[in-house]
Design a protein around this motif. Structure first.
Motif, PDB file in Angstrom:
ATOM      1  N   LYS A  11       0.819  -1.223   0.000  1.00 13.30           N
ATOM      2  CA  LYS A  11       0.000   0.000   0.000  1.00 13.30           C
ATOM      3  C   LYS A  11       0.855   1.277   0.000  1.00 13.30           C
ATOM      4  CE  LYS A  11      -3.931  -2.137   2.348  1.00 13.30           C
ATOM      5  NZ  LYS A  11      -4.953  -1.932   3.413  1.00 13.30           N
ATOM      6  N   PRO A  12       0.196   2.432  -0.251  1.00 14.46           N
ATOM      7  CA  PRO A  12       0.922   3.707  -0.349  1.00 14.46           C
ATOM      8  C   PRO A  12       1.822   4.048   0.842  1.00 14.46           C
ATOM      9  CG  PRO A  12      -1.274   3.992  -1.210  1.00 14.46           C
ATOM     10  CD  PRO A  12      -1.227   2.599  -0.623  1.00 14.46           C
ATOM     11  N   ASP A  13       1.414   3.733   2.053  1.00 15.18           N
ATOM     12  CA  ASP A  13       2.281   4.094   3.198  1.00 15.18           C
ATOM     13  C   ASP A  13       3.620   3.363   3.107  1.00 15.18           C
ATOM     14  OD1 ASP A  13       0.477   1.717   4.168  1.00 15.18           O
ATOM     15  OD2 ASP A  13       2.201   1.668   5.488  1.00 15.18           O
ATOM     16  N   ALA A  14       3.608   2.149   2.518  1.00 17.41           N
ATOM     17  CA  ALA A  14       4.832   1.352   2.406  1.00 17.41           C
ATOM     18  C   ALA A  14       5.652   1.748   1.176  1.00 17.41           C
ATOM     19  CB  ALA A  14       4.483  -0.130   2.357  1.00 17.41           C
ATOM     20  N   THR A  15       4.991   2.015   0.041  1.00 14.91           N
ATOM     21  CA  THR A  15       5.774   2.412  -1.146  1.00 14.91           C
ATOM     22  C   THR A  15       6.436   3.771  -0.894  1.00 14.91           C
ATOM     23  OG1 THR A  15       3.884   3.432  -2.290  1.00 14.91           O
ATOM     24  CG2 THR A  15       4.318   1.121  -2.770  1.00 14.91           C
ATOM     25  N   ARG A  16       5.720   4.669  -0.190  1.00 19.35           N
ATOM     26  CA  ARG A  16       6.290   5.982   0.143  1.00 19.35           C
ATOM     27  C   ARG A  16       7.578   5.867   0.954  1.00 19.35           C
ATOM     28  NH1 ARG A  16       1.149   7.892   2.010  1.00 19.35           N
ATOM     29  NH2 ARG A  16       0.312   9.110   0.306  1.00 19.35           N
ATOM     30  N   ARG A  17       7.607   4.857   1.832  1.00 24.42           N
ATOM     31  CA  ARG A  17       8.779   4.684   2.707  1.00 24.42           C
ATOM     32  C   ARG A  17       9.795   3.718   2.121  1.00 24.42           C
ATOM     33  NH1 ARG A  17       6.342   2.694   7.918  1.00 24.42           N
ATOM     34  NH2 ARG A  17       4.586   2.157   6.578  1.00 24.42           N
ATOM     35  N   ASN A  18       9.609   3.364   0.831  1.00 28.74           N
ATOM     36  CA  ASN A  18      10.591   2.530   0.118  1.00 28.74           C
ATOM     37  C   ASN A  18      10.751   1.142   0.757  1.00 28.74           C
ATOM     38  OD1 ASN A  18      12.115   2.597  -2.193  1.00 28.74           O
ATOM     39  ND2 ASN A  18      13.973   3.369  -1.208  1.00 28.74           N
ATOM     40  N   LEU A  19       9.616   0.548   1.152  1.00 31.90           N
ATOM     41  CA  LEU A  19       9.665  -0.727   1.879  1.00 31.90           C
ATOM     42  C   LEU A  19       9.325  -1.937   1.016  1.00 31.90           C
ATOM     43  CD1 LEU A  19       7.922   0.449   5.202  1.00 31.90           C
ATOM     44  CD2 LEU A  19      10.339  -0.170   4.894  1.00 31.90           C
ATOM     45  N   THR A  20       9.166  -1.745  -0.294  1.00 31.19           N
ATOM     46  CA  THR A  20       8.745  -2.865  -1.151  1.00 31.19           C
ATOM     47  C   THR A  20       9.685  -4.071  -1.018  1.00 31.19           C
ATOM     48  OG1 THR A  20       7.706  -1.346  -2.703  1.00 31.19           O
ATOM     49  CG2 THR A  20       8.222  -3.531  -3.547  1.00 31.19           C
ATOM     50  N   GLY A  21      10.969  -3.834  -1.083  1.00 31.43           N
ATOM     51  CA  GLY A  21      11.938  -4.932  -1.023  1.00 31.43           C
ATOM     52  C   GLY A  21      11.899  -5.667   0.307  1.00 31.43           C
ATOM     53  N   ILE A  40       1.539   0.470  -9.781  1.00 33.52           N
ATOM     54  CA  ILE A  40       0.530   1.279 -10.464  1.00 33.52           C
ATOM     55  C   ILE A  40       0.044   2.375  -9.514  1.00 33.52           C
ATOM     56  CG2 ILE A  40      -0.288  -0.571 -11.999  1.00 33.52           C
ATOM     57  CD1 ILE A  40      -2.587  -1.080 -10.097  1.00 33.52           C
ATOM     58  N   HIS A  41      -0.526   3.430 -10.101  1.00 31.28           N
ATOM     59  CA  HIS A  41      -1.112   4.484  -9.266  1.00 31.28           C
ATOM     60  C   HIS A  41      -2.619   4.472  -9.499  1.00 31.28           C
ATOM     61  CE1 HIS A  41      -0.321   8.617  -7.273  1.00 31.28           C
ATOM     62  NE2 HIS A  41      -1.498   8.146  -6.945  1.00 31.28           N
ATOM     63  N   LEU A  42      -3.362   3.961  -8.542  1.00 34.17           N
ATOM     64  CA  LEU A  42      -4.816   3.836  -8.678  1.00 34.17           C
ATOM     65  C   LEU A  42      -5.487   5.201  -8.619  1.00 34.17           C
ATOM     66  CD1 LEU A  42      -5.410   0.909  -6.140  1.00 34.17           C
ATOM     67  CD2 LEU A  42      -5.671   0.757  -8.625  1.00 34.17           C
ATOM     68  N   MET A  67      -5.683   4.844  -0.730  1.00 31.74           N
ATOM     69  CA  MET A  67      -5.160   3.904  -1.733  1.00 31.74           C
ATOM     70  C   MET A  67      -4.778   4.604  -3.031  1.00 31.74           C
ATOM     71  SD  MET A  67      -4.843   0.963  -0.313  1.00 31.74           S
ATOM     72  CE  MET A  67      -4.634  -0.197  -1.664  1.00 31.74           C
ATOM     73  N   ALA A  68      -5.321   5.815  -3.253  1.00 31.93           N
ATOM     74  CA  ALA A  68      -5.003   6.583  -4.460  1.00 31.93           C
ATOM     75  C   ALA A  68      -3.966   7.670  -4.179  1.00 31.93           C
ATOM     76  CB  ALA A  68      -6.287   7.199  -5.017  1.00 31.93           C
ATOM     77  N   SER A  69      -3.430   7.709  -2.962  1.00 36.21           N
ATOM     78  CA  SER A  69      -2.560   8.820  -2.553  1.00 36.21           C
ATOM     79  C   SER A  69      -1.112   8.681  -3.028  1.00 36.21           C
ATOM     80  CB  SER A  69      -2.582   8.963  -1.027  1.00 36.21           C
ATOM     81  OG  SER A  69      -1.964   7.844  -0.414  1.00 36.21           O
ATOM     82  N   ASN A 114      -1.983   0.372   6.751  1.00 40.75           N
ATOM     83  CA  ASN A 114      -1.467  -0.893   7.299  1.00 40.75           C
ATOM     84  C   ASN A 114      -0.603  -1.687   6.312  1.00 40.75           C
ATOM     85  OD1 ASN A 114      -3.516  -1.810   5.703  1.00 40.75           O
ATOM     86  ND2 ASN A 114      -4.507  -3.049   7.252  1.00 40.75           N
ATOM     87  N   SER A 115       0.012  -0.966   5.383  1.00 42.14           N
ATOM     88  CA  SER A 115       1.131  -1.466   4.547  1.00 42.14           C
ATOM     89  C   SER A 115       0.812  -2.525   3.497  1.00 42.14           C
ATOM     90  CB  SER A 115       2.295  -1.991   5.411  1.00 42.14           C
ATOM     91  OG  SER A 115       2.759  -0.970   6.261  1.00 42.14           O
ATOM     92  N   VAL A 116      -0.093  -3.455   3.806  1.00 38.76           N
ATOM     93  CA  VAL A 116      -0.377  -4.529   2.846  1.00 38.76           C
ATOM     94  C   VAL A 116      -1.851  -4.922   2.869  1.00 38.76           C
ATOM     95  CG1 VAL A 116       1.874  -5.680   2.611  1.00 38.76           C
ATOM     96  CG2 VAL A 116       0.456  -6.152   4.623  1.00 38.76           C
ATOM     97  N   HIS A 117      -2.295  -5.431   1.728  1.00 40.81           N
ATOM     98  CA  HIS A 117      -3.596  -6.091   1.625  1.00 40.81           C
ATOM     99  C   HIS A 117      -3.351  -7.510   1.137  1.00 40.81           C
ATOM    100  CE1 HIS A 117      -7.686  -7.128   0.351  1.00 40.81           C
ATOM    101  NE2 HIS A 117      -7.119  -7.591  -0.748  1.00 40.81           N
ATOM    102  N   GLY A 118      -4.133  -8.463   1.600  1.00 41.62           N
ATOM    103  CA  GLY A 118      -4.081  -9.826   1.075  1.00 41.62           C
ATOM    104  C   GLY A 118      -5.481 -10.397   0.973  1.00 41.62           C
ATOM    105  N   SER A 119      -5.741 -11.175  -0.074  1.00 43.94           N
ATOM    106  CA  SER A 119      -7.066 -11.792  -0.244  1.00 43.94           C
ATOM    107  C   SER A 119      -7.431 -12.610   0.989  1.00 43.94           C
ATOM    108  CB  SER A 119      -7.067 -12.724  -1.453  1.00 43.94           C
ATOM    109  OG  SER A 119      -6.586 -12.066  -2.598  1.00 43.94           O
ATOM    110  N   ASP A 120      -8.742 -12.654   1.306  1.00 41.62           N
ATOM    111  CA  ASP A 120      -9.158 -13.386   2.517  1.00 41.62           C
ATOM    112  C   ASP A 120      -9.671 -14.795   2.242  1.00 41.62           C
ATOM    113  OD1 ASP A 120     -11.616 -12.873   1.424  1.00 41.62           O
ATOM    114  OD2 ASP A 120     -12.342 -11.622   3.077  1.00 41.62           O
TER     115      ASP A 120
END
Ligand code: PCG
Length: 140
Positions: A11-21, A40-42, A67-69, A114-120
């Motif tokens: 999610k955006p809070d994590a990509t902003r902080r460069n946490l993808t890796g 992608i940028h929703l 999510m669009a931020s 909360n950094s991530v989404h996952g299917s339930d």
């Protein structure tokens, strides 16, 4: 247990902080294979469509705006029992309740950011994967 696929969003809070890796490392360490991934940028409307099941919730507007931020990384994770395994790796929705070592415990800022989404469920995973990826984009 069967090999499954699940949809994950960094999610955006994590990509902003460069946490993808760092987040991807946790998935891979847990045995989940990243079989598709794109940044992608929703738009708010696209986020609203993805989260349509939450339309009546009081936080829906805030969730779509967030999510669009900034860009998100959408990905398909594959592995044995991938839906449940990914939910284990993510930890509880509210980081205050997430177990030690989980993505949300280590990185999430709040229940919304909360950094991530996952299917339930496996059923929702199929719907959510089809929302973001074509069959051609999924490699084994
Ligand atoms: P996710 O992406 O797994 O599915 C729905 C999301 O709604 C959830 O993670 C949370 O980020 C978000 N959410 C749940 N409860 C709240 C809340 O009380 N406030 C906000 N802003 N978001 C919430």
């Amino acid at each position: 247990m069967a090999i499954e696929r699940t949809l994950s969003i960094i999610k955006p809070d994590a990509t902003r902080r460069n946490l993808t890796g760092k987040i991807n490392a946790k998935f891979e360490e847990a045995g989940l294979r990243i079989v598709a991934q794109k940044r992608i940028h929703l738009t708010e409307a696209q986020a609203g469509q993805f989260y349509e099941v939450h339309k009546e919730r009081p936080f829906y507007g805030e969730l779509c705006q967030f999510m669009a931020s900034a860009p998100v990384v959408v990905q398909v994770l594959e592995g044995e029992g991938a839906v449940a395994k990914n939910r284990e790796v993510m930890g509880a929705t509210n980081p205050a309740e997430a177990a030690d070592g989980t993505v949300r415990k280590e990185f999430a800022l709040s229940i919304g950011e909360n950094s991530v989404h996952g299917s339930d469920s496996a059923e929702n995973a199929a719907i959510e994967i089809a929302f973001f990826f074509s069959g051609l984009e999924l490699v084994g």
